[in-house]
Design a protein around this motif. Structure first.
Motif, PDB file in Angstrom:
ATOM      1  N   ARG A   1    -118.822 -18.469  21.561  1.00  7.09           N
ATOM      2  CA  ARG A   1    -119.856 -19.068  22.014  1.00  7.09           C
ATOM      3  C   ARG A   1    -119.603 -20.757  22.680  1.00  7.09           C
TER       4      ARG A   1
ATOM      5  N   VAL B   1    -122.756 -16.840  25.436  1.00 14.30           N
ATOM      6  CA  VAL B   1    -122.495 -15.938  24.200  1.00 14.30           C
ATOM      7  C   VAL B   1    -121.862 -14.892  24.561  1.00 14.30           C
TER       8      VAL B   1
ATOM      9  N   GLU C   1    -118.172 -13.053  19.668  1.00 18.35           N
ATOM     10  CA  GLU C   1    -117.975 -14.059  18.590  1.00 18.35           C
ATOM     11  C   GLU C   1    -117.894 -15.313  19.153  1.00 18.35           C
TER      12      GLU C   1
ATOM     13  N   ARG D   1    -126.088 -22.201  26.738  1.00 21.76           N
ATOM     14  CA  ARG D   1    -125.358 -21.445  25.876  1.00 21.76           C
ATOM     15  C   ARG D   1    -125.024 -20.119  26.205  1.00 21.76           C
TER      16      ARG D   1
END
Length: 67
Positions: free
Chosen positions: A43, A38, A41, A36
């Motif tokens: 992702r 990030v 905002e 993941r």
């Protein structure tokens, strides 16, 4: 080649092999293991098998300032 007599045995070639199973693409949403990324905002979820070079390019692009 002469026609086969009915009394003669007739042989046909037979090929036996294992058919490789097609592996389905991993479903990222269903997988518990994801990479993941990030940034604010944004992702991005990547499959565990994503090459490191591709991941590094994405991280670099996320860190670049907009024009």
């Amino acid at each position: 080649m002469p026609a086969a007599e009915l009394d003669d045995p007739v042989f046909a070639p037979l090929v036996v092999c294992d058919v490789p199973e097609v592996q389905p693409e991993p479903d990222i949403a269903a997988s518990e293991e994801v990479i993941r990324l990030v940034s604010g905002e944004v992702r991005i979820d990547l499959a565990p098998g994503t090459p490191a070079t591709r991941t590094a390019k994405m991280v670099h692009a996320l860190g670049a300032s907009p024009c």
